[in-house]
Design an enzyme around this catalytic site. Structure first.
Site, mmCIF file in Angstrom:
data_model
loop_
_atom_site.group_PDB
_atom_site.id
_atom_site.type_symbol
_atom_site.label_atom_id
_atom_site.label_comp_id
_atom_site.label_asym_id
_atom_site.label_seq_id
_atom_site.Cartn_x
_atom_site.Cartn_y
_atom_site.Cartn_z
ATOM 1 N N CYS A 184 5.222 -7.156 6.432
ATOM 2 C CA CYS A 184 6.386 -7.600 7.222
ATOM 3 C C CYS A 184 6.231 -9.044 7.655
ATOM 4 O O CYS A 184 7.212 -9.692 8.006
ATOM 5 C CB CYS A 184 6.526 -6.751 8.479
ATOM 6 S SG CYS A 184 6.822 -5.058 8.087
ATOM 7 N N TRP A 210 4.049 2.616 4.774
ATOM 8 C CA TRP A 210 3.148 2.805 3.635
ATOM 9 C C TRP A 210 2.301 1.577 3.332
ATOM 10 O O TRP A 210 1.316 1.667 2.612
ATOM 11 C CB TRP A 210 3.944 3.200 2.377
ATOM 12 C CG TRP A 210 5.072 2.257 2.039
ATOM 13 C CD1 TRP A 210 6.394 2.427 2.357
ATOM 14 C CD2 TRP A 210 4.982 0.994 1.362
ATOM 15 N NE1 TRP A 210 7.121 1.344 1.932
ATOM 16 C CE2 TRP A 210 6.286 0.449 1.306
ATOM 17 C CE3 TRP A 210 3.933 0.272 0.788
ATOM 18 C CZ2 TRP A 210 6.568 -0.773 0.709
ATOM 19 C CZ3 TRP A 210 4.211 -0.957 0.197
ATOM 20 C CH2 TRP A 210 5.508 -1.464 0.159
ATOM 21 N N ASN A 211 2.685 0.388 3.857
ATOM 22 C CA ASN A 211 2.033 -0.829 3.334
ATOM 23 C C ASN A 211 0.618 -1.050 3.865
ATOM 24 O O ASN A 211 -0.202 -1.667 3.195
ATOM 25 C CB ASN A 211 2.914 -2.067 3.550
ATOM 26 C CG ASN A 211 3.218 -2.348 4.986
ATOM 27 O OD1 ASN A 211 3.037 -1.499 5.856
ATOM 28 N ND2 ASN A 211 3.693 -3.546 5.262
ATOM 29 N N GLY A 254 8.476 -0.105 10.559
ATOM 30 C CA GLY A 254 9.283 0.136 9.357
ATOM 31 C C GLY A 254 10.512 -0.750 9.369
ATOM 32 O O GLY A 254 10.508 -1.822 9.984
ATOM 33 N N SER A 255 11.574 -0.258 8.744
ATOM 34 C CA SER A 255 12.731 -1.130 8.544
ATOM 35 C C SER A 255 13.592 -1.238 9.807
ATOM 36 O O SER A 255 13.608 -0.342 10.661
ATOM 37 C CB SER A 255 13.595 -0.591 7.396
ATOM 38 O OG SER A 255 14.307 0.542 7.850
ATOM 39 N N GLU A 278 14.287 -9.206 2.917
ATOM 40 C CA GLU A 278 12.849 -9.234 2.624
ATOM 41 C C GLU A 278 12.635 -8.841 1.166
ATOM 42 O O GLU A 278 13.064 -7.756 0.757
ATOM 43 C CB GLU A 278 12.132 -8.177 3.470
ATOM 44 C CG GLU A 278 11.629 -8.650 4.792
ATOM 45 C CD GLU A 278 10.865 -7.538 5.512
ATOM 46 O OE1 GLU A 278 9.708 -7.749 5.849
ATOM 47 O OE2 GLU A 278 11.439 -6.457 5.738
ATOM 48 N N GLU A 319 8.258 -2.073 15.506
ATOM 49 C CA GLU A 319 7.765 -3.221 14.733
ATOM 50 C C GLU A 319 8.527 -3.178 13.415
ATOM 51 O O GLU A 319 8.243 -2.358 12.546
ATOM 52 C CB GLU A 319 6.247 -3.087 14.549
ATOM 53 C CG GLU A 319 5.567 -4.393 14.234
ATOM 54 C CD GLU A 319 5.248 -4.525 12.769
ATOM 55 O OE1 GLU A 319 6.104 -5.078 12.040
ATOM 56 O OE2 GLU A 319 4.168 -4.075 12.364
ATOM 57 N N LEU A 320 9.542 -4.036 13.309
ATOM 58 C CA LEU A 320 10.540 -3.879 12.242
ATOM 59 C C LEU A 320 10.450 -4.999 11.215
ATOM 60 O O LEU A 320 9.449 -5.692 11.127
ATOM 61 C CB LEU A 320 11.931 -3.783 12.876
ATOM 62 C CG LEU A 320 12.048 -2.730 13.998
ATOM 63 C CD1 LEU A 320 13.414 -2.732 14.643
ATOM 64 C CD2 LEU A 320 11.688 -1.338 13.481
ATOM 65 N N LYS A 374 3.505 11.003 11.996
ATOM 66 C CA LYS A 374 4.059 11.249 10.660
ATOM 67 C C LYS A 374 3.892 9.988 9.823
ATOM 68 O O LYS A 374 4.556 8.984 10.064
ATOM 69 C CB LYS A 374 5.540 11.635 10.731
ATOM 70 C CG LYS A 374 5.991 12.292 9.437
ATOM 71 C CD LYS A 374 7.410 11.994 9.044
ATOM 72 C CE LYS A 374 7.664 10.609 8.593
ATOM 73 N NZ LYS A 374 7.111 10.251 7.263
ATOM 74 N N PRO A 375 2.982 10.045 8.851
ATOM 75 C CA PRO A 375 2.797 8.870 7.989
ATOM 76 C C PRO A 375 3.914 8.783 6.954
ATOM 77 O O PRO A 375 4.648 9.752 6.726
ATOM 78 C CB PRO A 375 1.457 9.159 7.309
ATOM 79 C CG PRO A 375 1.353 10.653 7.282
ATOM 80 C CD PRO A 375 2.098 11.164 8.487
ATOM 81 N N ALA A 376 4.012 7.629 6.304
ATOM 82 C CA ALA A 376 5.026 7.434 5.268
ATOM 83 C C ALA A 376 4.809 8.424 4.127
ATOM 84 O O ALA A 376 3.668 8.774 3.800
ATOM 85 C CB ALA A 376 4.932 6.011 4.732
HETATM 86 C C1 SIN Z 1 3.067 -5.172 8.609
HETATM 87 O O1 SIN Z 1 3.314 -5.621 7.511
HETATM 88 O O2 SIN Z 1 3.857 -4.437 9.196
HETATM 89 C C2 SIN Z 1 1.780 -5.458 9.344
HETATM 90 C C3 SIN Z 1 0.973 -6.500 8.749
HETATM 91 C C4 SIN Z 1 -0.245 -6.849 9.544
HETATM 92 O O3 SIN Z 1 -0.715 -6.134 10.432
HETATM 93 O O4 SIN Z 1 -0.764 -7.923 9.279
#
Ligand code: SIN
Length: 491
Positions: free
Chosen positions: A294, A158-159, A238-239, A393, A260-261, A182-184
């Site tokens: 992240c 979602w971020n 995600g997580s 986090e 990508e966690l 599938k989006p958040a």
């Molecule tokens: C993320 O927070 O997963 C990606 C952030 C970014 O692309 O800079």
């Protein structure tokens, strides 16, 4: 927050499966909330197993034709998609701000950022080259082809509701894969709008499918794709716990995975650093998207010789940040994604204070005209490894400062985490720069730089932050496999 768009058709409430926008098979709907107060903005499909199956069927059926199209044709299509994203950037930014809570100027930046991946992979699509291997045996030719892996399931967070899905779909389509996405559950509207623009750009039916689902229904959707041997790859942001689940459950069909966690990024300010530059870099990396990234620094280590000076300069800047509704021009920190997120931030700050940290600025919940889900940008000093914010986090606008005395000590602390996504450090000593850059156990290192993400760079982590890379010339590899051809009897 209301959603007034110039092009109303961008606001979609249904799934795209094959050539059809359609409701969830069970007819269920999912509320999309304004992050500032949780009030319903609109509704989208709440999909389940049947929708996931139909999407996989459509993507599988479309693969043979799409993967055989000339690379140049796929590239042109991505170029058209890129142009449409830019043409509609103001509307897309409004959708991002409405459902995710980024201030408008950041949402505009996200549209540019996401579009850049589409443009990048349009250019990369025509540069996929295999090898001709030097002859080991006379009369035998050995060649290596790169082929698309097949149907890709893209599960996105979602971020960055536009950039994250764009940087998964664009390379997949560029190499000839088809996609089920599938989006958040918190931010489906941006992804639906993006897929609608891909359809307008001429992406053929079934090549790109999207289903939306609530938190409760998401496992049903994902389980169908995990079990389906036609889905050859999962790409997930995600997580870490969810990433591990996907890795375990996709083992039965041995899918290719990009994960990508989570991260726990250190940001180190050495005694020889340019302090103004370090403050600037920290502002850019820590407070982007209200600290909900992240890669944003979670632990800030400042050498004892410059600690007080740095804290003073930082607190001045952080205290001046404007907290306000995402739609209001001038807002710098919008709402957090929901009430749970604000509760977690408050818990981290309370825990740190109870264990001896001191709030220099911020440290409290904020209510704006838009709602109560805000948290004041915060600087804490006296942080220690025993505090929750040191190992989890925080995902919010909180900058905890840890004091350190030596390079070895700080490298030890920086690497003392299961995560390894990003790290940052500021120093003007060229020997130290190389030493520290090599010692940090992360996939990305910002050296005298806080803004690290770019379409031309490989984004991804090591350790429990996952594997696979997004962006750059390496970003296609995760969607390709190698086929070795050995032809004999040529003499
Ligand atoms: C993320 O927070 O997963 C990606 C952030 C970014 O692309 O800079």
């Amino acid at each position: 927050m209301s959603l007034q768009l110039s092009h109303a058709a961008l606001l979609r409430g249904q799934n795209l499966i094959g050539a059809q926008w359609q409701p969830a098979a069970r007819g269920e709907r999912l509320d999309v909330a304004n992050p500032a107060d949780g009030a319903t903005l609109t509704q989208v499909a709440d999909s389940g197993a049947e929708d996931a199956r139909r999407a996989a069927d459509a993507a599988h059926a479309a693969f043979a034709d799409w993967s055989r199209r000339p690379a140049r044709e796929r590239a042109r299509l991505l170029q058209r998609w890129h142009a449409l994203i830019l043409e509609h950037q103001e509307d897309l930014a409004r959708i991002i701000s409405a459902e995710q809570g980024k201030p408008m100027h950041e949402s505009r930046g996200e549209v540019q950022y996401g579009a850049a991946y589409v443009e990048w992979f349009a250019a990369e699509a025509v540069r996929i080259c295999g090898d001709i291997v030097a002859e080991a045996v006379p009369g035998r030719k050995m060649l290596v082809l790169k082929e698309p892996v097949g149907v890709v399931a893209a599960i996105t967070p979602w971020n960055f509701p536009l950039a994250m899905i764009a940087r998964k779909i664009a390379p997949a389509l560029a190499v000839g894969c088809t996609v089920v996405a599938k989006p958040a559950e918190d931010t489906p509207l941006t992804a639906l709008a993006l897929v609608y623009l891909a359809e307008l750009a001429g992406v053929p039916a079934g090549v790109l499918n999207i289903v939306t689902a609530s938190r409760e229904r998401t496992p049903e959707v994902v389980d169908v794709w995990l079990a389906d041997s036609r889905v050859r790859k999962i790409t997930f942001t995600g997580s870490t716990p969810v990433g591990k689940h996907l890795a375990r459950e996709s083992a039965s069909t041995l899918k290719k995975l990009s994960l990508e966690l989570g991260g726990n990024a250190p940001f180190i300010v050495f005694e020889d650093a340019d302090l103004d530059a370090a403050v600037e870099g920290l502002m850019a990396s820590k407070f982007r998207n209200g600290g909900q990234t992240c890669v944003c620094p979670n632990r800030i280590y400042v050498h004892e010789a410059v600690h007080d000076d740095f804290v003073e300069r930082l607190a001045r800047r952080v205290g001046a940040l404007k907290v306000g509704p995402a739609s209001e021009e001038g807002s710098q920190i919008g709402p957090m994604i929901n009430a749970r997120a604000v509760d977690k931030i408050a818990r981290h700050v309370e825990d740190a204070v109870a264990r001896g940290a001191r709030v220099v600025t911020g440290g409290k919940r904020v209510r704006t005209a838009d709602g109560p889900h805000y948290y004041a940008p915060t600087v804490l000093i006296g942080a220690t490894p025993q505090m929750a914010l040191s190992c989890e986090e925080t995902f919010g606008p909180v900058a905890p400062i840890f004091r350190f005395a030596s390079e070895d000590e700080v490298i030890g602390h920086a690497n003392d985490t299961p995560f390894g996504l990003a790290a940052y450090f500021y120093s003007n000593d060229v020997r130290r720069i190389w030493r520290v850059a090599q010692a940090l156990e992360t996939g990305i290192v910002g050296i005298n730089e806080g803004a690290i993400a770019a379409e031309a760079a490989p984004f991804g982590g090591v350790k429990e932050s996952g594997y696979g890379r997004e962006g750059s010339r390496h970003g296609l590899d995760d969607y390709l496999h190698l086929k070795y051809l050995c032809q004999g009897q040529l003499d």
